[in-house]
Design a protein around this motif. Structure first.
Motif, PDB file in Angstrom:
ATOM      1  N   ASN A 238       0.830  -1.209   0.000  1.00  0.00           N
ATOM      2  CA  ASN A 238       0.000   0.000   0.000  1.00  0.00           C
ATOM      3  C   ASN A 238       0.863   1.259   0.000  1.00  0.00           C
ATOM      4  O   ASN A 238       0.605   2.205  -0.735  1.00  0.00           O
ATOM      5  CB  ASN A 238      -0.908   0.032   1.229  1.00  0.00           C
ATOM      6  N   TYR A 242       0.540   4.017  -2.951  1.00  0.00           N
ATOM      7  CA  TYR A 242      -0.003   5.367  -2.726  1.00  0.00           C
ATOM      8  C   TYR A 242       1.071   6.424  -2.504  1.00  0.00           C
ATOM      9  O   TYR A 242       0.794   7.489  -1.987  1.00  0.00           O
ATOM     10  CB  TYR A 242      -1.024   5.333  -1.575  1.00  0.00           C
ATOM     11  N   ARG A 285     -12.478   1.846  -0.838  1.00  0.00           N
ATOM     12  CA  ARG A 285     -11.296   2.482  -1.417  1.00  0.00           C
ATOM     13  C   ARG A 285     -11.488   3.979  -1.273  1.00  0.00           C
ATOM     14  O   ARG A 285     -12.498   4.535  -1.691  1.00  0.00           O
ATOM     15  CB  ARG A 285     -11.153   2.111  -2.894  1.00  0.00           C
ATOM     16  N   LEU A 302      -6.362  -4.006   3.575  1.00  0.00           N
ATOM     17  CA  LEU A 302      -6.413  -3.600   4.991  1.00  0.00           C
ATOM     18  C   LEU A 302      -7.377  -4.452   5.825  1.00  0.00           C
ATOM     19  O   LEU A 302      -7.050  -4.770   6.971  1.00  0.00           O
ATOM     20  CB  LEU A 302      -6.739  -2.105   5.105  1.00  0.00           C
TER      21      LEU A 302
HETATM   22  P1  ADP Z   1      -6.526  -1.360  -1.887  1.00  0.00           P
HETATM   23  O1  ADP Z   1      -5.177  -0.764  -1.634  1.00  0.00           O
HETATM   24  O2  ADP Z   1      -6.460  -2.622  -2.629  1.00  0.00           O
HETATM   25  O3  ADP Z   1      -7.468  -0.375  -2.480  1.00  0.00           O
HETATM   26  P2  ADP Z   1      -6.707  -1.601   0.968  1.00  0.00           P
HETATM   27  O4  ADP Z   1      -7.738  -2.259   1.796  1.00  0.00           O
HETATM   28  O5  ADP Z   1      -5.329  -2.075   1.118  1.00  0.00           O
HETATM   29  O6  ADP Z   1      -7.201  -1.739  -0.516  1.00  0.00           O
HETATM   30  O7  ADP Z   1      -6.753  -0.057   1.272  1.00  0.00           O
HETATM   31  C1  ADP Z   1      -7.993   0.605   1.350  1.00  0.00           C
HETATM   32  C2  ADP Z   1      -7.841   2.055   0.962  1.00  0.00           C
HETATM   33  O8  ADP Z   1      -7.063   2.737   1.939  1.00  0.00           O
HETATM   34  C3  ADP Z   1      -7.086   2.251  -0.337  1.00  0.00           C
HETATM   35  O9  ADP Z   1      -7.953   2.220  -1.442  1.00  0.00           O
HETATM   36  C4  ADP Z   1      -6.477   3.614  -0.145  1.00  0.00           C
HETATM   37  O10 ADP Z   1      -7.378   4.612  -0.540  1.00  0.00           O
HETATM   38  C5  ADP Z   1      -6.260   3.725   1.351  1.00  0.00           C
HETATM   39  N1  ADP Z   1      -4.859   3.477   1.721  1.00  0.00           N
HETATM   40  C6  ADP Z   1      -4.335   2.353   2.226  1.00  0.00           C
HETATM   41  N2  ADP Z   1      -3.019   2.497   2.483  1.00  0.00           N
HETATM   42  C7  ADP Z   1      -2.715   3.750   2.145  1.00  0.00           C
HETATM   43  C8  ADP Z   1      -1.490   4.521   2.163  1.00  0.00           C
HETATM   44  N3  ADP Z   1      -0.346   4.007   2.620  1.00  0.00           N
HETATM   45  N4  ADP Z   1      -1.555   5.786   1.727  1.00  0.00           N
HETATM   46  C9  ADP Z   1      -2.713   6.311   1.296  1.00  0.00           C
HETATM   47  N5  ADP Z   1      -3.885   5.655   1.241  1.00  0.00           N
HETATM   48  C10 ADP Z   1      -3.884   4.392   1.659  1.00  0.00           C
END
Ligand code: ADP
Length: 335
Positions: A238, A242, A285, A302
């Motif tokens: 992640n 991001y 998301r 997550l």
């Molecule tokens: P995915 O990454 O597959 O969309 P996740 O469950 O891992 O799903 O994350 C959920 C959401 O949380 C992501 O869509 C993103 O918007 C946000 N997110 C997670 N980690 C980060 C990060 N390190 N920085 C910014 N946003 C994050």
């Protein structure tokens, strides 16, 4: 379905309670009736012994006594009948209420499963449709060069890769939730797991020109090695997804009181306060339109991470600032 189940459970509750109540009533009635019969015989004997010259109790007196005995038995009978009627009504009401409470968590679970299935099929449909369309278009194009075909195949492979990831996350989430995934807890060094995952992901980081800094010290926890590595991979993946090119990521492992702490900090896009409370929800998301078009993912990483942390009796927290980056911190009790 739950309505009829509630009625059925109520009927079983009432049957069980009434069976107990009627059995007790029968025992009480027989005991009281025996007692009354005995008293009647005692009274007859007392009369006979008090009036020595009395050969036989006068029929009028005998009738009166027998009448009293019958009335007393009838009273007991009606009292028990009344009590059982009361118990029947109360047990019906209480049974119905308790059946509702018993079924509530099951009902919620079924609703949750249905939501999960419909969300999952929705997420699967979109990339599958894209794959199908691009393949059909490619097949129809007779003038397509080998290079173009290769391009399409590469794109399709990417979609297949993310579908694979989706199904894997779905499977893991379901397994963790049902307790099917057997965790093999053993004493392990969190720092070593962090190093192994770091090594696996370095190539992806290099592609984006991102350096993942390590600041780790050896800390031991009781954990399942595979799921711990999966957790670290989700957080690092992640952070990479991001964080824009040339950004920074730092992974720390340290001990803090009785806990081992693992944190992943990135200098990425950050998460808004509105989104932060939902990012651990399945399929969520942040800023859907924006992130969906740019970064691949299904909003399952997550939730899987959270489940893993919960299974290890730990906590996962996030602090973030839009435009500045995010820090995910996992705390797990030390071994
Ligand atoms: P995915 O990454 O597959 O969309 P996740 O469950 O891992 O799903 O994350 C959920 C959401 O949380 C992501 O869509 C993103 O918007 C946000 N997110 C997670 N980690 C980060 C990060 N390190 N920085 C910014 N946003 C994050």
């Amino acid at each position: 379905m739950f309505r009829s189940a509630r009625f059925k459970i109520t009927v079983w509750y009432v049957l069980a309670i009434m069976l107990i109540s009627l059995t007790f009533s029968l025992v009480i009635y027989r005991a009281v009736a025996n007692d009354l019969n005995q008293r009647y015989v005692n009274i007859e004997n007392q009369i006979k012994s008090n009036f020595k010259n009395l050969e036989k109790i006068p029929p009028v007196l005998k009738n009166m006594l027998q009448n009293d005995l019958r009335v007393a038995k009838q009273r007991v009978y009606f009292m028990l009948l009344f009590a059982n009627g009361g118990i029947l009504v109360i047990s019906m009401l209480v049974g119905y209420f308790l059946a509702g409470r018993t079924l509530r968590p099951i009902e919620e679970m079924v609703e949750e499963q249905n939501r999960f299935i419909s969300d999952a099929s929705h997420e699967l449909r979109t990339p599958l449709a894209a794959l199908k369309t691009s393949t059909e278009v490619a097949l129809r194009d007779r003038k397509m060069s080998a290079a173009q075909a290769r391009n399409i195949l590469e794109e399709n492979l990417e979609d297949i890769g993310s579908l694979e990831m989706l199904s894997e996350h779905l499977l893991h989430l379901a397994q963790y939730q049902r307790g099917r995934r057997v965790l093999e807890f053993e004493k392990m060094d969190l720092a070593e797991a962090a190093r192994r995952v770091h090594k696996k992901i370095t190539a992806v980081a290099d592609k984006k020109n991102i350096k993942i800094g390590l600041d780790i010290e050896s800390v031991h926890i009781n954990a399942d090695v595979i799921s711990m590595e999966e957790l670290i991979m989700i957080l690092l993946d992640n952070a990479l997804k991001y964080t824009p090119q040339k950004g920074n990521i730092t992974m720390k492992v340290a001990s803090e009181g009785r806990n081992s702490v693992l944190s992943v900090t990135d200098s990425g896009e950050g998460i808004s306060q509105r989104d932060i409370q939902h990012i651990f929800d399945r399929f969520y998301r942040a800023d859907r339109s924006r992130s969906k078009s740019r970064v691949s993912g299904f909003g399952l990483g997550l939730p899987v991470a959270k489940k893993i942390v919960e299974l290890h009796h730990g906590t996962i927290r996030v602090s973030s600032r839009i435009g500045q980056g995010s820090t995910f911190t996992v705390r797990i009790p030390q071994a």
